[in-house]
Structure formats: structure tokens, C-alpha cells
Design an enzyme around this catalytic site. Structure first.
Site, PDB file in Angstrom:
ATOM      1  N   ASP A   1       0.837  -1.122   0.048  1.00  0.00           N
ATOM      2  CA  ASP A   1       0.093  -0.016   0.110  1.00  0.00           C
ATOM      3  C   ASP A   1       1.014   1.170  -0.041  1.00  0.00           C
ATOM      4  O   ASP A   1       2.065   1.332   0.583  1.00  0.00           O
ATOM      5  CB  ASP A   1      -0.879  -0.079   1.259  1.00  0.00           C
ATOM      6  CG  ASP A   1      -2.093   0.936   1.113  1.00  0.00           C
ATOM      7  OD1 ASP A   1      -3.074   0.185   0.991  1.00  0.00           O
ATOM      8  OD2 ASP A   1      -1.924   2.003   1.215  1.00  0.00           O
TER       9      ASP A   1
ATOM     10  N   ASN B   1      -5.467   9.377  -0.041  1.00  0.00           N
ATOM     11  CA  ASN B   1      -4.680   8.323  -1.191  1.00  0.00           C
ATOM     12  C   ASN B   1      -4.110   8.881  -2.335  1.00  0.00           C
ATOM     13  O   ASN B   1      -2.745   8.819  -2.234  1.00  0.00           O
ATOM     14  CB  ASN B   1      -5.706   7.193  -1.716  1.00  0.00           C
ATOM     15  CG  ASN B   1      -4.778   6.108  -2.280  1.00  0.00           C
ATOM     16  OD1 ASN B   1      -3.958   5.708  -1.631  1.00  0.00           O
ATOM     17  ND2 ASN B   1      -5.340   5.855  -3.339  1.00  0.00           N
TER      18      ASN B   1
ATOM     19  N   ILE C   1     -27.782   7.153 -20.596  1.00  0.00           N
ATOM     20  CA  ILE C   1     -27.378   8.187 -21.171  1.00  0.00           C
ATOM     21  C   ILE C   1     -27.491   9.299 -20.084  1.00  0.00           C
ATOM     22  O   ILE C   1     -28.784   9.557 -19.661  1.00  0.00           O
ATOM     23  CB  ILE C   1     -27.684   8.647 -22.512  1.00  0.00           C
ATOM     24  CG1 ILE C   1     -27.778   7.868 -23.843  1.00  0.00           C
ATOM     25  CG2 ILE C   1     -27.160  10.173 -22.797  1.00  0.00           C
ATOM     26  CD1 ILE C   1     -28.148   8.122 -25.042  1.00  0.00           C
ATOM     27  N   PHE C   2     -26.353  10.012 -19.395  1.00  0.00           N
ATOM     28  CA  PHE C   2     -26.700  10.879 -18.563  1.00  0.00           C
ATOM     29  C   PHE C   2     -26.808  12.285 -19.212  1.00  0.00           C
ATOM     30  O   PHE C   2     -25.561  12.956 -19.442  1.00  0.00           O
ATOM     31  CB  PHE C   2     -25.541  10.807 -17.504  1.00  0.00           C
ATOM     32  CG  PHE C   2     -25.539   9.316 -16.820  1.00  0.00           C
ATOM     33  CD1 PHE C   2     -26.752   8.971 -16.092  1.00  0.00           C
ATOM     34  CD2 PHE C   2     -24.447   8.666 -16.511  1.00  0.00           C
ATOM     35  CE1 PHE C   2     -26.642   7.696 -15.536  1.00  0.00           C
ATOM     36  CE2 PHE C   2     -24.395   7.350 -16.013  1.00  0.00           C
ATOM     37  CZ  PHE C   2     -25.286   6.864 -15.091  1.00  0.00           C
TER      38      PHE C   2
ATOM     39  N   GLY D   1     -21.380  17.148 -12.164  1.00  0.00           N
ATOM     40  CA  GLY D   1     -20.110  17.392 -12.168  1.00  0.00           C
ATOM     41  C   GLY D   1     -19.419  16.728 -13.472  1.00  0.00           C
ATOM     42  O   GLY D   1     -18.186  16.907 -13.963  1.00  0.00           O
ATOM     43  N   ASP D   2     -20.479  16.495 -14.717  1.00  0.00           N
ATOM     44  CA  ASP D   2     -19.880  16.386 -15.985  1.00  0.00           C
ATOM     45  C   ASP D   2     -19.720  17.549 -16.776  1.00  0.00           C
ATOM     46  O   ASP D   2     -20.794  18.188 -17.198  1.00  0.00           O
ATOM     47  CB  ASP D   2     -20.891  15.223 -16.603  1.00  0.00           C
ATOM     48  CG  ASP D   2     -20.316  14.047 -16.278  1.00  0.00           C
ATOM     49  OD1 ASP D   2     -19.272  13.597 -15.960  1.00  0.00           O
ATOM     50  OD2 ASP D   2     -21.438  13.138 -16.621  1.00  0.00           O
TER      51      ASP D   2
ATOM     52  N   TYR E   1     -11.504  14.689  -6.937  1.00  0.00           N
ATOM     53  CA  TYR E   1     -10.782  14.042  -7.682  1.00  0.00           C
ATOM     54  C   TYR E   1      -9.847  14.904  -8.558  1.00  0.00           C
ATOM     55  O   TYR E   1      -8.484  14.737  -8.437  1.00  0.00           O
ATOM     56  CB  TYR E   1     -11.604  13.060  -8.541  1.00  0.00           C
ATOM     57  CG  TYR E   1     -10.770  12.259  -9.723  1.00  0.00           C
ATOM     58  CD1 TYR E   1      -9.653  11.652  -9.446  1.00  0.00           C
ATOM     59  CD2 TYR E   1     -11.122  12.307 -11.016  1.00  0.00           C
ATOM     60  CE1 TYR E   1      -8.848  10.988 -10.348  1.00  0.00           C
ATOM     61  CE2 TYR E   1     -10.246  11.870 -12.062  1.00  0.00           C
ATOM     62  CZ  TYR E   1      -9.133  11.314 -11.746  1.00  0.00           C
ATOM     63  OH  TYR E   1      -8.505  10.604 -12.876  1.00  0.00           O
TER      64      TYR E   1
ATOM     65  N   HIS F   1     -18.003   3.618 -16.166  1.00  0.00           N
ATOM     66  CA  HIS F   1     -17.414   3.980 -17.404  1.00  0.00           C
ATOM     67  C   HIS F   1     -18.433   3.793 -18.741  1.00  0.00           C
ATOM     68  O   HIS F   1     -19.082   2.806 -18.679  1.00  0.00           O
ATOM     69  CB  HIS F   1     -16.196   3.777 -17.720  1.00  0.00           C
ATOM     70  CG  HIS F   1     -15.299   4.470 -16.804  1.00  0.00           C
ATOM     71  ND1 HIS F   1     -14.677   3.575 -15.808  1.00  0.00           N
ATOM     72  CD2 HIS F   1     -14.587   5.779 -16.784  1.00  0.00           C
ATOM     73  CE1 HIS F   1     -13.915   4.376 -15.057  1.00  0.00           C
ATOM     74  NE2 HIS F   1     -13.817   5.687 -15.433  1.00  0.00           N
TER      75      HIS F   1
ATOM     76  N   LYS G   1      -5.462  15.760  -7.993  1.00  0.00           N
ATOM     77  CA  LYS G   1      -4.612  15.214  -8.828  1.00  0.00           C
ATOM     78  C   LYS G   1      -3.967  16.611  -9.219  1.00  0.00           C
ATOM     79  O   LYS G   1      -2.405  16.796  -9.517  1.00  0.00           O
ATOM     80  CB  LYS G   1      -5.106  14.785 -10.347  1.00  0.00           C
ATOM     81  CG  LYS G   1      -5.776  13.370 -10.129  1.00  0.00           C
ATOM     82  CD  LYS G   1      -4.714  12.371 -10.143  1.00  0.00           C
ATOM     83  CE  LYS G   1      -5.054  10.818 -10.235  1.00  0.00           C
ATOM     84  NZ  LYS G   1      -4.048  10.073 -10.414  1.00  0.00           N
TER      85      LYS G   1
HETATM   86  N1  UDP Z   1     -21.795   8.242 -19.424  1.00  0.00           N
HETATM   87  C1  UDP Z   1     -23.227   7.940 -19.683  1.00  0.00           C
HETATM   88  N2  UDP Z   1     -23.604   6.426 -19.288  1.00  0.00           N
HETATM   89  C2  UDP Z   1     -22.957   5.796 -18.530  1.00  0.00           C
HETATM   90  C3  UDP Z   1     -21.427   6.230 -18.074  1.00  0.00           C
HETATM   91  C4  UDP Z   1     -21.221   7.389 -18.585  1.00  0.00           C
HETATM   92  O1  UDP Z   1     -24.098   8.536 -20.458  1.00  0.00           O
HETATM   93  O2  UDP Z   1     -23.272   4.598 -18.283  1.00  0.00           O
HETATM   94  C5  UDP Z   1     -21.497   9.554 -19.940  1.00  0.00           C
HETATM   95  C6  UDP Z   1     -20.952  10.366 -18.781  1.00  0.00           C
HETATM   96  O3  UDP Z   1     -21.934  11.124 -18.334  1.00  0.00           O
HETATM   97  C7  UDP Z   1     -20.052  11.477 -19.457  1.00  0.00           C
HETATM   98  C8  UDP Z   1     -19.418  10.351 -20.708  1.00  0.00           C
HETATM   99  O4  UDP Z   1     -20.316   9.399 -20.816  1.00  0.00           O
HETATM  100  O5  UDP Z   1     -20.517  12.463 -20.240  1.00  0.00           O
HETATM  101  C9  UDP Z   1     -18.202   9.735 -20.155  1.00  0.00           C
HETATM  102  O6  UDP Z   1     -18.154   9.027 -18.923  1.00  0.00           O
HETATM  103  P1  UDP Z   1     -17.087   8.060 -18.334  1.00  0.00           P
HETATM  104  O7  UDP Z   1     -17.657   7.825 -16.830  1.00  0.00           O
HETATM  105  O8  UDP Z   1     -16.812   7.012 -19.245  1.00  0.00           O
HETATM  106  O9  UDP Z   1     -15.646   8.949 -18.199  1.00  0.00           O
HETATM  107  P2  UDP Z   1     -15.678  10.476 -17.503  1.00  0.00           P
HETATM  108  O10 UDP Z   1     -15.474  11.535 -18.867  1.00  0.00           O
HETATM  109  O11 UDP Z   1     -16.575  10.697 -16.573  1.00  0.00           O
HETATM  110  O12 UDP Z   1     -14.173  10.274 -17.219  1.00  0.00           O
END
Ligand code: UDP
Length: 323
Positions: free
Chosen positions: A51, A92, A205-206, A278-279, A141, A187, A145
Site C-alpha cells: 500500500d 490516498n 445516457i446521463f 460534475g460532467d 478527484y 464508465h 490530481k
Molecule cells: N456516461 C453515460 N452513461 C454511462 C456512463 C457514462 O451517459 O453509463 C456519460 C458520462 O456522463 C460522460 C461520458 O459518458 O458524459 C463519459 O463518462 P465516463 O464515466 O466514461 O468518463 P469520464 O468522462 O467521466 O471520465
């Protein structure tokens, strides 16, 4: 040359280890297996279960194997989780990571290669994004970084520790043997491919109301093997610096799902959901600095070959790793 890979049992780490070994670098993997998998460690590598919070074990391992270079992948990397549990991320990704840098200084390590992220930029002022953009992270996050990036600069200035930090855009695809298997998958590409594997009925789709051509978020997907190549170039370079790594081409969530439909031949059902917090709407890299200074030349820049590589791995290992 002996390379110490912290976090070498995780997704990007495991593919990088495979590439290092293919290039005949002796490779020592140090991983606590919290996110990684024992069976994701290439059998040609030496594995140490350890670790980052354990400075004695770190020192002992670096000294025992007389490592020259460290590649540091060992971090938590989920935006959503960091919004719920920021302490986990700062502890971490920053505090424990310092043990690795102190051990690197103590052992006279020649170079540290660090996995950073485009999340250090937050909502970008413009795209494509080069290294001169303001870094203003919008989640713990990205902040953790960015803090580690600053620490690397100070260690370089004060201790002469050389570093190369790569800010990844969206890593996807797989190596020959190793690929993406998170215990909790968030992802996009692996979640869409789960539908093709019949592990779920639909993908989500978010957000469909973003200011983009089809209302969904745009990301720059980069093949994990191209990331691995960049690490080898960064490790061999005598300079210190920061590099954005992506293909300079943005694809919307809908375009990614369509590509998955084409590659897998499956009609993938979709559920439209509200935005995920946060997207940013659009993240696309300008990687000309990495190409110019490191000679980085991505081999798999198009989305279709990235998705094909992911699909090939998931089809061969539909349940991912057993551990
Ligand atoms: N996303 C989505 N459905 C999912 C996972 C992700 O619509 O099941 C969207 C997410 O909101 C972002 C894009 O896909 O706009 C990429 O997300 P991911 O989590 O793969 O990577 P990130 O850009 O967050 O690092």
C-alpha cells in the site's frame, strides 16, 4: 532498466506493464489490490502486494529491486465518489502519494511518470485543450490530481526529482491480455458493451440537454495502448513536464453507443437519464506538445478501433477477472 509500477494491477497500469514487458523492461508491480486484480498482473512481472500508506514497504521494495524509474498509477479515480467522500481522495491521491515521492528521492530514482487527468482543468475555457489552459477543478478527484502535480513541481525544484505527468482524457480499449474490469463500473464504453454481452438490458445516457450537436456530452477517447506508449516515451525522456493525452477528436455519448452497436452487431437499448453531477459538456485534448516533445504517435486514434479492441477483450473475458 527496472521500472516500479505503483498501481500496476489496475486497468491502465496492467496494460502499461504488458507493454513495458514487451519492450523488455524489467517490471515490478506494487499494488494493494483495492481496485486492481491479482490476475491482471502480467506473469512476467514481479508482484508486491503493498500500500502507498506504508513507507517502509515502499522503500524496501524500491531498494531490493534497485528500480530506476517509477510509474505511478495508484489512485482513486471516480468523480462521483470523490464528491461523496473527498477525504478518501485527498488521503490516498495526495497524502499516501507523498510516501512514494519521498522514497523516490531517498532512492535516487531518475524519473517519476505520473497519471494525471483532464479533470484538473474543470470546465475548460476552450477546446481543444492544451497545457496552457487554466486549471480549475470542479471535484475533489481533479483537485487531488492537481495538488499532486504541484507537489511534483516542488520536488523537481527542491530535490531535482524529474517527472513526466500525463493528463489523460478518456482511456478505453484493451491490451492483448489485459483490459477494463472495475468492480463497480461507471464508465461509458464498458457499460454499453455489457448490454451487448447480455449482462444488462440497457445502458444509460446521463443528460440529453447539453449544448452539443445531439445534446449528449462530448469526450475524447484514447486507446489504452497509446497511453502506455506515451508512458514509455515519458520515462525515457530527460525533461520534466505536463502533457495532455487524447486524440483531438470529440465523440458524443450517442455516437459512442452507435459505434458500439456497429462493432458488436447488437441493437443496444438506451435509457435517457438526467445529467450526472460534475460532467463538463465537452472535453477534447490538444496533444501537440506530447507529439512534438516526446515523439508520441498514437497507433489507434479512431473510435471504431478503440471500441473494437474493448469488445474483443470483453468477448474473450466476459466476466473480466475472477478475483
Ligand atoms: N456516461 C453515460 N452513461 C454511462 C456512463 C457514462 O451517459 O453509463 C456519460 C458520462 O456522463 C460522460 C461520458 O459518458 O458524459 C463519459 O463518462 P465516463 O464515466 O466514461 O468518463 P469520464 O468522462 O467521466 O471520465
Amino acid at each position: 532498466m527496472r521500472v516500479f509500477v505503483a498501481g500496476g494491477a489496475g486497468y491502465i497500469g496492467s496494460v502499461c506493464v504488458e507493454e513495458l514487458l514487451n519492450h523488455d523492461y524489467e517490471t515490478i508491480v506494487y499494488d494493494n489490490l483495492s481496485e486492481g486484480h491479482r490476475s491482471a498482473v502480467d506473469p512476467r512481472a514481479t508482484f508486491i502486494e503493498g500500500d502507498l500508506s506504508d513507507p517502509d514497504r515502499l522503500m524496501e521494495s524500491l531498494e531490493k529491486y534497485e528500480c530506476e524509474v517509477i510509474i505511478h498509477f495508484a489512485a482513486h479515480a471516480l468523480v462521483g465518489e470523490s464528491m461523496e467522500n473527498p477525504g478518501k481522495y485527498f488521503r490516498n491521491n495526495v497524502s499516501n502519494g507523498l510516501n512514494l515521492l519521498d522514497a523516490a528521492v531517498e532512492c535516487g530514482i531518475r524519473k517519476v511518470v505520473f497519471s494525471s487527468t483532464c479533470a484538473t482543468f474543470g470546465i475548460p475555457e476552450r477546446v481543444p485543450m492544451n497545457e496552457t489552459l487554466l486549471q480549475n477543478p470542479v471535484n475533489p478527484y481533479g483537485e487531488s490530481k492537481k495538488m499532486f502535480e504541484k507537489i511534483l513541481e516542488w520536488y523537481h525544484q527542491i530535490h531535482r526529482l524529474n517527472f513526466t505527468a500525463f493528463r489523460y482524457f478518456n482511456a478505453a480499449g484493451a491490451g492483448d491480455q489485459f483490459g477494463e474490469h472495475h468492480r463497480v463500473e461507471t464508465h461509458l464504453i464498458p457499460n454499453v458493451l455489457k448490454v451487448a454481452l447480455k449482462h444488462s438490458d440497457h445502458c444509460k445516457i446521463f443528460g440529453t440537454d447539453y449544448d452539443t450537436h445531439d445534446g449528449t456530452c462530448i469526450r475524447d477517447y484514447i486507446h489504452v495502448r497509446d497511453l502506455a506508449q506515451a508512458h514509455i516515451l515519458g520515462m525515457d525522456s530527460d525533461h520534466s513536464g505536463f502533457y495532455n493525452l487524447g486524440n483531438g477528436e470529440g465523440y458524443s455519448v450517442r455516437q459512442v453507443i452507435d459505434t458500439c452497436r456497429r462493432v458488436t452487431g447488437c441493437g443496444i437499448e438506451v435509457l435517457e437519464e438526467p445529467r450526472r453531477s460534475g460532467d463538463p459538456s465537452r472535453l477534447v485534448a490538444d496533444s501537440s506538445k506530447a507529439k512534438r516533445e516526446l515523439g508520441w504517435a498514437p497507433q489507434f486514434p479512431d473510435l471504431e478501433s478503440i471500441v473494437r479492441s474493448a469488445w474483443d477483450w470483453h468477448s474473450r473475458f466476459p466476466n473480466g477477472y475472477s478475483d
